[in-house]
Write an enzyme that holds these catalytic residues in place. Structure first.
Site, PDB file in Angstrom:
ATOM      1  N   GLY A 108      44.111  36.284  43.617  1.00 32.87           N
ATOM      2  CA  GLY A 108      44.751  37.521  44.046  1.00 32.87           C
ATOM      3  C   GLY A 108      45.270  38.248  42.819  1.00 32.87           C
ATOM      4  O   GLY A 108      44.761  38.060  41.716  1.00 32.87           O
ATOM      5  N   GLU A 109      46.270  39.060  42.999  1.00 31.76           N
ATOM      6  CA  GLU A 109      46.899  39.775  41.880  1.00 31.76           C
ATOM      7  C   GLU A 109      48.114  38.956  41.449  1.00 31.76           C
ATOM      8  O   GLU A 109      49.118  38.885  42.165  1.00 31.76           O
ATOM      9  CB  GLU A 109      47.304  41.184  42.335  1.00 31.76           C
ATOM     10  CG  GLU A 109      47.241  42.225  41.220  1.00 31.76           C
ATOM     11  CD  GLU A 109      48.253  41.956  40.111  1.00 31.76           C
ATOM     12  OE1 GLU A 109      49.433  41.722  40.435  1.00 31.76           O
ATOM     13  OE2 GLU A 109      47.854  41.983  38.937  1.00 31.76           O
ATOM     14  N   SER A 110      48.009  38.313  40.294  1.00 29.21           N
ATOM     15  CA  SER A 110      48.996  37.300  39.904  1.00 29.21           C
ATOM     16  C   SER A 110      50.405  37.874  39.769  1.00 29.21           C
ATOM     17  O   SER A 110      51.382  37.214  40.124  1.00 29.21           O
ATOM     18  CB  SER A 110      48.574  36.613  38.603  1.00 29.21           C
ATOM     19  OG  SER A 110      48.472  37.538  37.541  1.00 29.21           O
TER      20      SER A 110
ATOM     21  N   ARG B 242      45.271  35.614  30.957  1.00 24.46           N
ATOM     22  CA  ARG B 242      45.378  36.172  32.299  1.00 24.46           C
ATOM     23  C   ARG B 242      44.181  37.038  32.686  1.00 24.46           C
ATOM     24  O   ARG B 242      43.750  37.045  33.834  1.00 24.46           O
ATOM     25  CB  ARG B 242      46.677  36.986  32.406  1.00 24.46           C
ATOM     26  CG  ARG B 242      46.904  37.656  33.748  1.00 24.46           C
ATOM     27  CD  ARG B 242      48.189  38.449  33.719  1.00 24.46           C
ATOM     28  NE  ARG B 242      48.387  39.202  34.952  1.00 24.46           N
ATOM     29  CZ  ARG B 242      47.910  40.406  35.175  1.00 24.46           C
ATOM     30  NH1 ARG B 242      47.198  41.015  34.222  1.00 24.46           N
ATOM     31  NH2 ARG B 242      48.122  41.021  36.318  1.00 24.46           N
TER      32      ARG B 242
ATOM     33  N   HIS C 275      36.081  31.838  42.150  1.00 18.93           N
ATOM     34  CA  HIS C 275      36.441  31.810  43.572  1.00 18.93           C
ATOM     35  C   HIS C 275      35.417  31.018  44.398  1.00 18.93           C
ATOM     36  O   HIS C 275      34.526  31.617  45.013  1.00 18.93           O
ATOM     37  CB  HIS C 275      36.510  33.237  44.129  1.00 18.93           C
ATOM     38  CG  HIS C 275      37.628  34.056  43.603  1.00 18.93           C
ATOM     39  ND1 HIS C 275      38.827  34.207  44.274  1.00 18.93           N
ATOM     40  CD2 HIS C 275      37.741  34.797  42.468  1.00 18.93           C
ATOM     41  CE1 HIS C 275      39.625  35.005  43.572  1.00 18.93           C
ATOM     42  NE2 HIS C 275      38.990  35.373  42.480  1.00 18.93           N
TER      43      HIS C 275
ATOM     44  N   GLU D 244      35.873  29.805  47.250  1.00 15.36           N
ATOM     45  CA  GLU D 244      36.081  30.157  48.660  1.00 15.36           C
ATOM     46  C   GLU D 244      35.278  31.384  49.085  1.00 15.36           C
ATOM     47  O   GLU D 244      35.151  31.658  50.289  1.00 15.36           O
ATOM     48  CB  GLU D 244      37.574  30.391  48.935  1.00 15.36           C
ATOM     49  CG  GLU D 244      38.153  31.700  48.435  1.00 15.36           C
ATOM     50  CD  GLU D 244      38.494  31.717  46.946  1.00 15.36           C
ATOM     51  OE1 GLU D 244      39.084  32.706  46.487  1.00 15.36           O
ATOM     52  OE2 GLU D 244      38.143  30.738  46.252  1.00 15.36           O
TER      53      GLU D 244
ATOM     54  N   CYS E 169      41.641  31.185  40.251  1.00 18.22           N
ATOM     55  CA  CYS E 169      41.854  32.495  39.630  1.00 18.22           C
ATOM     56  C   CYS E 169      43.346  32.724  39.361  1.00 18.22           C
ATOM     57  O   CYS E 169      43.912  32.112  38.459  1.00 18.22           O
ATOM     58  CB  CYS E 169      41.249  33.598  40.495  1.00 18.22           C
ATOM     59  SG  CYS E 169      41.046  35.165  39.611  1.00 18.22           S
TER      60      CYS E 169
ATOM     61  N   ILE F 279      36.231  37.433  39.479  1.00 18.18           N
ATOM     62  CA  ILE F 279      36.761  38.758  39.809  1.00 18.18           C
ATOM     63  C   ILE F 279      38.017  38.994  38.964  1.00 18.18           C
ATOM     64  O   ILE F 279      39.059  38.396  39.193  1.00 18.18           O
ATOM     65  CB  ILE F 279      37.106  38.862  41.308  1.00 18.18           C
ATOM     66  CG1 ILE F 279      35.867  38.567  42.160  1.00 18.18           C
ATOM     67  CG2 ILE F 279      37.662  40.252  41.628  1.00 18.18           C
ATOM     68  CD1 ILE F 279      36.147  38.533  43.637  1.00 18.18           C
ATOM     69  N   ARG F 280      37.874  39.842  37.967  1.00 16.52           N
ATOM     70  CA  ARG F 280      38.987  40.108  37.038  1.00 16.52           C
ATOM     71  C   ARG F 280      39.635  38.773  36.644  1.00 16.52           C
ATOM     72  O   ARG F 280      40.845  38.561  36.791  1.00 16.52           O
ATOM     73  CB  ARG F 280      40.011  41.028  37.692  1.00 16.52           C
ATOM     74  CG  ARG F 280      40.953  41.698  36.702  1.00 16.52           C
ATOM     75  CD  ARG F 280      41.972  42.560  37.443  1.00 16.52           C
ATOM     76  NE  ARG F 280      42.929  43.131  36.522  1.00 16.52           N
ATOM     77  CZ  ARG F 280      44.022  43.770  36.901  1.00 16.52           C
ATOM     78  NH1 ARG F 280      44.304  43.883  38.182  1.00 16.52           N
ATOM     79  NH2 ARG F 280      44.841  44.273  36.008  1.00 16.52           N
TER      80      ARG F 280
END
Length: 252
Positions: A46-48, A108, A202, A204, A78, A142-143
């Site tokens: 997600g967005e850490s 990061r 990821h 999942e 991630c 993803i990023r």
């Protein structure tokens, strides 16, 4: 067996669906007290920074650190990998709070922006040894972060070539890790250290559930070790009665 999935933000639904496909119940976790009844925990991507702010708001960090210290299995994907690292670089101004426990340095945003997200086939022999099938798995980045350094007790499960159009991210402030980043052609993307598992990608988001099965075996190993410790520390009652009572001093 109940596997918790931190459900503050990110791909927690996808992890729960993957667990369901292998016959395991996944429970959404948002409060510290919900950790108490879990066998293990997954921290999703997600967005850490957002996840860290929400975790701080719900006072989750002390409970999460205690969960890791207790030796319970935790898997970070991630953003979850960033949370588990002892050190993270390349963060936004002010940084973010970490859980720690995983002896590694994570960048990061190693692979660049959202537009530089990609998929690649990764060689993971340990995954094939444990779960069968080919030693190739699909990595969805993803990023994504990258693991720059791993301690001596950390087992490297997979690495990834640095994309040719990525000269390597520059760490603000001229940290001494900068040269190592700029000149490396491969970067670590999956590790295990005892009860902790970390992947920069990821699993999942693919149909391959072997990573979730791999993590489930880690949980079972931990449970078996706990039971062994309990059984070896218990004394039979008959031995207890055979022992002479202690001579306690009498204070007047």
């Amino acid at each position: 067996m109940v596997i918790g999935v931190l459900a503050l933000q990110g791909s927690f639904n996808e992890h729960i669906a993957a667990l369901r496909r292998i016959g395991v119940k996944g429970s959404e976790i948002r409060k510290p007290e919900q950790l108490e009844c879990l066998n293990a925990l997954i921290i999703p991507g997600g967005e850490s920074t957002t996840m860290a702010k929400l975790a701080e708001y719900h006072n989750l960090f002390p409970a999460l650190r205690e969960f890791v210290r207790a030796g319970k299995p935790v898997w970070g994907t991630c953003a979850g990998l960033i949370f588990l690292a002892n050190k993270a670089v390349g963060q936004k101004s002010g940084g973010q709070e970490l859980i720690g426990g995983l002896d590694c340095v994570v960048h990061r945003n190693f692979f660049g922006s959202q537009l530089q997200s990609f998929e690649i086939e990764l060689s993971v022999p340990k995954l094939a040894d444990n779960e069968g099938g080919t030693d190739i798995c699909r990595g969805v980045f993803i990023r994504a972060p990258g693991i720059l350094e791993a301690g001596p007790d950390v087992e490297v499960l997979a690495d990834c070539p640095v994309p040719s159009d990525n000269a390597g991210p520059v760490i603000p402030g001229g940290e001494d890790l900068e040269d190592k980043i700029l000149f490396q052609d491969r970067v670590i993307v999956a590790v295990r250290q005892g009860n902790l598992l970390g992947t920069a990608f990821h699993p999942e988001l693919t149909s391959d559930t072997r990573w979730h099965s791999f993590f489930l075996k880690m949980v079972k190993e931990t449970d078996e070790k706990t039971l062994q410790c309990i059984s070896t520390s218990e004394r039979p009652m008959e031995n207890f009665h055979e022992k002479k009572p202690y001579d306690l001093p009498i204070f007047e």
